[in-house]
Design a protein around this motif. Structure first.
Motif, PDB file in Angstrom:
ATOM      1  N   UNK A  87     -56.382 -79.269 -47.530  1.00 46.71           N
ATOM      2  CA  UNK A  87     -55.591 -80.413 -46.594  1.00 46.71           C
ATOM      3  C   UNK A  87     -54.454 -79.567 -45.926  1.00 46.71           C
ATOM      4  N   UNK A  88     -54.099 -80.117 -44.645  1.00 46.18           N
ATOM      5  CA  UNK A  88     -53.150 -79.594 -43.930  1.00 46.18           C
ATOM      6  C   UNK A  88     -51.824 -80.135 -44.514  1.00 46.18           C
ATOM      7  N   UNK A  89     -50.693 -79.257 -44.668  1.00 43.38           N
ATOM      8  CA  UNK A  89     -49.548 -79.673 -45.265  1.00 43.38           C
ATOM      9  C   UNK A  89     -48.445 -78.926 -44.390  1.00 43.38           C
ATOM     10  N   UNK A  90     -47.311 -78.751 -45.149  1.00 48.12           N
ATOM     11  CA  UNK A  90     -46.050 -77.833 -44.640  1.00 48.12           C
ATOM     12  C   UNK A  90     -45.287 -77.533 -45.848  1.00 48.12           C
ATOM     13  N   UNK A  91     -44.611 -76.368 -45.967  1.00 50.60           N
ATOM     14  CA  UNK A  91     -43.776 -75.816 -47.148  1.00 50.60           C
ATOM     15  C   UNK A  91     -42.502 -75.264 -46.237  1.00 50.60           C
TER      16      UNK A  91
ATOM     17  N   UNK B  95     -36.450 -67.574 -46.742  1.00 53.60           N
ATOM     18  CA  UNK B  95     -36.183 -66.286 -46.002  1.00 53.60           C
ATOM     19  C   UNK B  95     -34.659 -65.974 -46.298  1.00 53.60           C
ATOM     20  N   UNK B  96     -34.463 -64.402 -46.071  1.00 63.45           N
ATOM     21  CA  UNK B  96     -33.172 -64.149 -46.001  1.00 63.45           C
ATOM     22  C   UNK B  96     -31.790 -64.986 -45.314  1.00 63.45           C
ATOM     23  N   UNK B  97     -32.339 -65.374 -44.149  1.00 68.57           N
ATOM     24  CA  UNK B  97     -31.668 -66.326 -43.299  1.00 68.57           C
ATOM     25  C   UNK B  97     -31.804 -67.768 -43.562  1.00 68.57           C
ATOM     26  N   UNK B  98     -32.167 -68.152 -44.750  1.00 72.00           N
ATOM     27  CA  UNK B  98     -31.996 -69.656 -45.027  1.00 72.00           C
ATOM     28  C   UNK B  98     -33.645 -70.045 -45.249  1.00 72.00           C
ATOM     29  N   UNK B  99     -33.794 -71.518 -45.471  1.00 71.99           N
ATOM     30  CA  UNK B  99     -35.253 -71.899 -45.567  1.00 71.99           C
ATOM     31  C   UNK B  99     -35.944 -72.131 -44.396  1.00 71.99           C
ATOM     32  N   UNK B 100     -37.080 -71.861 -44.038  1.00 77.36           N
ATOM     33  CA  UNK B 100     -37.612 -71.982 -42.823  1.00 77.36           C
ATOM     34  C   UNK B 100     -39.080 -72.969 -43.093  1.00 77.36           C
ATOM     35  N   UNK B 101     -39.230 -73.910 -42.276  1.00 79.00           N
ATOM     36  CA  UNK B 101     -40.410 -74.559 -42.356  1.00 79.00           C
ATOM     37  C   UNK B 101     -41.691 -73.712 -41.926  1.00 79.00           C
ATOM     38  N   UNK B 102     -42.687 -73.753 -42.743  1.00 81.15           N
ATOM     39  CA  UNK B 102     -43.866 -73.051 -42.273  1.00 81.15           C
ATOM     40  C   UNK B 102     -45.209 -74.053 -42.327  1.00 81.15           C
ATOM     41  N   UNK B 103     -46.001 -73.970 -41.563  1.00 81.18           N
ATOM     42  CA  UNK B 103     -47.110 -74.937 -41.690  1.00 81.18           C
ATOM     43  C   UNK B 103     -48.067 -74.376 -42.665  1.00 81.18           C
ATOM     44  N   UNK B 104     -48.849 -75.165 -43.681  1.00 77.65           N
ATOM     45  CA  UNK B 104     -49.468 -74.546 -44.717  1.00 77.65           C
ATOM     46  C   UNK B 104     -50.906 -75.471 -44.877  1.00 77.65           C
ATOM     47  N   UNK B 105     -51.612 -75.085 -45.751  1.00 72.02           N
ATOM     48  CA  UNK B 105     -52.872 -75.688 -46.038  1.00 72.02           C
ATOM     49  C   UNK B 105     -53.017 -75.769 -47.624  1.00 72.02           C
ATOM     50  N   UNK B 106     -53.154 -77.132 -48.109  1.00 71.54           N
ATOM     51  CA  UNK B 106     -53.392 -76.857 -49.770  1.00 71.54           C
ATOM     52  C   UNK B 106     -54.761 -76.847 -50.077  1.00 71.54           C
ATOM     53  N   UNK B 107     -55.534 -76.157 -50.751  1.00 75.23           N
ATOM     54  CA  UNK B 107     -56.687 -75.839 -50.847  1.00 75.23           C
ATOM     55  C   UNK B 107     -56.986 -75.606 -52.308  1.00 75.23           C
ATOM     56  N   UNK B 108     -58.184 -76.026 -52.697  1.00 76.41           N
ATOM     57  CA  UNK B 108     -58.502 -75.848 -54.119  1.00 76.41           C
ATOM     58  C   UNK B 108     -58.861 -74.409 -54.594  1.00 76.41           C
ATOM     59  N   UNK B 109     -59.087 -74.094 -55.865  1.00 71.29           N
ATOM     60  CA  UNK B 109     -58.559 -72.705 -56.253  1.00 71.29           C
ATOM     61  C   UNK B 109     -59.872 -71.861 -55.985  1.00 71.29           C
ATOM     62  N   UNK B 110     -60.971 -72.717 -55.761  1.00 75.02           N
ATOM     63  CA  UNK B 110     -62.291 -71.602 -55.424  1.00 75.02           C
ATOM     64  C   UNK B 110     -62.387 -71.532 -54.027  1.00 75.02           C
ATOM     65  N   UNK B 111     -61.584 -72.079 -53.061  1.00 72.79           N
ATOM     66  CA  UNK B 111     -61.925 -72.010 -51.746  1.00 72.79           C
ATOM     67  C   UNK B 111     -62.355 -70.766 -50.944  1.00 72.79           C
TER      68      UNK B 111
END
Lengths: 270, 112
Positions: free
Chosen positions: A170-174, A178-194
């Motif tokens: 499923x799509x998500x974001x985290x 980073x050294x210059x602070x926290x940056x939003x990045x798009x991400x995916x949550x996947x099951x372990x065997x993906x």
């Protein structure tokens, strides 16, 4: 006489091109003068004889070119065409600029359209067995590709007898620290065997383990052009060479075809 | 003016080589010699003569050198080489075979 001898002779003529020309000029002048003398001896006026000899001799420039073609290397005419093309471009800078821009736009547009079509329709998915991957979703009349609840997924996975493995994402974001602070990045949550189901493994580090099936237990980061820097010399040179080579081929073939037409014959045919 | 018949294709090299068997000649002399010996039937156009001479030079079948003519003018004289003499023999025998073959076909056509 063999090919090496011929090549050596051509080479010596190439290096002494000026001498070859002047000798050919002198030889042809001699020929015309002799023809003129014979015509005068046959009773023509000197002027009439002069023109008659010229007429009989024909187009001297074309004649010299024909002799040149015999002794020249074939790449010489290509170089001449190239020089001629460059001279014409330099003479009309506005036209040259417009032509280059239009070509660049045309090539760019068709390239990007093709890249999209290629990725979407032509190229198979970049996994070892792309034909054995299927997409399974919940489906409602109003919502054909509906979301699947995690509990339903667990039930489906347990009852599955058809597929080798059955994984979920499923799509998500985290927030990425980073050294210059926290940056939003798009991400995916996947099951372990993906990734195992897709048949791929991460380039660095380890794949997910079954024990990682807790939210946020482990993360993998994707990167486009992994390891390629913006000024990677190898990539830049390779791309430049490929572009230059295709441009050369694209201009050489029609130029060669055009150069093989004998203008006098083309005009005669009209 | 009636159009003179063209040379048979592929025979120009042979005619030039043959003309040079007697003596070295310049380009104009070669053209004149072919014209006279053929009783004005064959005319060698300059547009084919000089490229052909360059071709023969490249093949090493003739040699060229600048000499004075009888009228004391500088001209490029062409001389047959040993390789050129050999080539002339090859071309002559091929030509004779060809003419004989054409002759047989025409003979047959007449009898029919």
């Amino acid at each position: 006489m063999n090919a090496i001898h011929r090549c050596m002779m051509k080479l010596s003529i190439l290096l002494g091109r000026k001498r070859f020309r002047s000798e050919l000029d002198e030889e042809m002048a001699f020929h015309r003068d002799q023809a003129q003398k014979d015509l005068i001896a046959a009773g023509m006026t000197p002027e009439a004889a002069h023109y008659a000899a010229m007429r009989q001799f024909g187009n001297t420039t074309r004649l010299k070119e024909k002799s040149h073609e015999v002794v020249g290397f074939s790449f010489e005419t290509v170089l001449q065409d190239l020089r001629f093309a460059l001279r014409q471009l330099r003479k009309n800078p506005a036209f040259a600029l417009a032509a280059i821009l239009i070509l660049a736009l045309g090539i760019g547009a068709s390239l990007s359209i093709f890249a999209f079509v290629d990725a979407a329709l032509i190229k198979p998915l970049p996994y070892p067995n792309p034909t054995r991957l299927v997409d399974v979703t919940e489906s409602l009349a109003l919502f054909p590709r509906a979301n699947l609840s995690y509990q339903d997924y667990l039930d489906w996975k347990r009852m599955n007898t058809v597929l080798n493995s059955f994984e979920v994402y499923t799509g998500t974001g985290y927030g990425l620290a980073t050294p210059s602070g926290t940056e939003p990045v798009p991400g995916e949550r996947v099951s372990a065997g993906f990734f195992g189901a897709l048949g791929i493994a991460p380039m660095l580090g380890r794949d997910f383990q079954p024990a990682d099936t807790v939210v946020g237990a482990a993360m993998l980061m994707g990167k486009l052009l992994f390891g390629v820097q913006a000024w990677d010399a190898q990539t830049l040179i390779a791309v430049a060479l490929v572009l230059a080579a295709s441009a050369m081929v694209a201009s050489y073939i029609p130029a060669r075809r055009a150069a093989s037409v004998n203008p006098t014959e083309a005009l005669r045919a009209e | 003016m009636a159009k003179k018949p063209d040379l048979l294709p592929g025979t120009l090299d042979m005619l030039i080589l043959k003309t040079l068997t007697r003596a070295p000649l310049h380009g104009y002399g070669i053209a004149l010699s072919i014209k006279r010996l053929s009783d004005d039937v064959l005319t060698v156009e300059e547009g084919s003569l000089y490229p052909a001479l360059q071709r023969l030079l490249l093949q090493g079948w003739v040699k060229a050198e600048w000499k004075m003519t009888d009228t004391n003018r500088r001209a490029r004289f062409y001389t047959l080489t040993a390789a050129g003499r050999k080539q002339l023999g090859i071309e002559l025998s091929q030509f004779e075979q060809m003419i004989a073959a054409i002759g047989r076909v025409l003979q047959d056509a007449q009898e029919a």
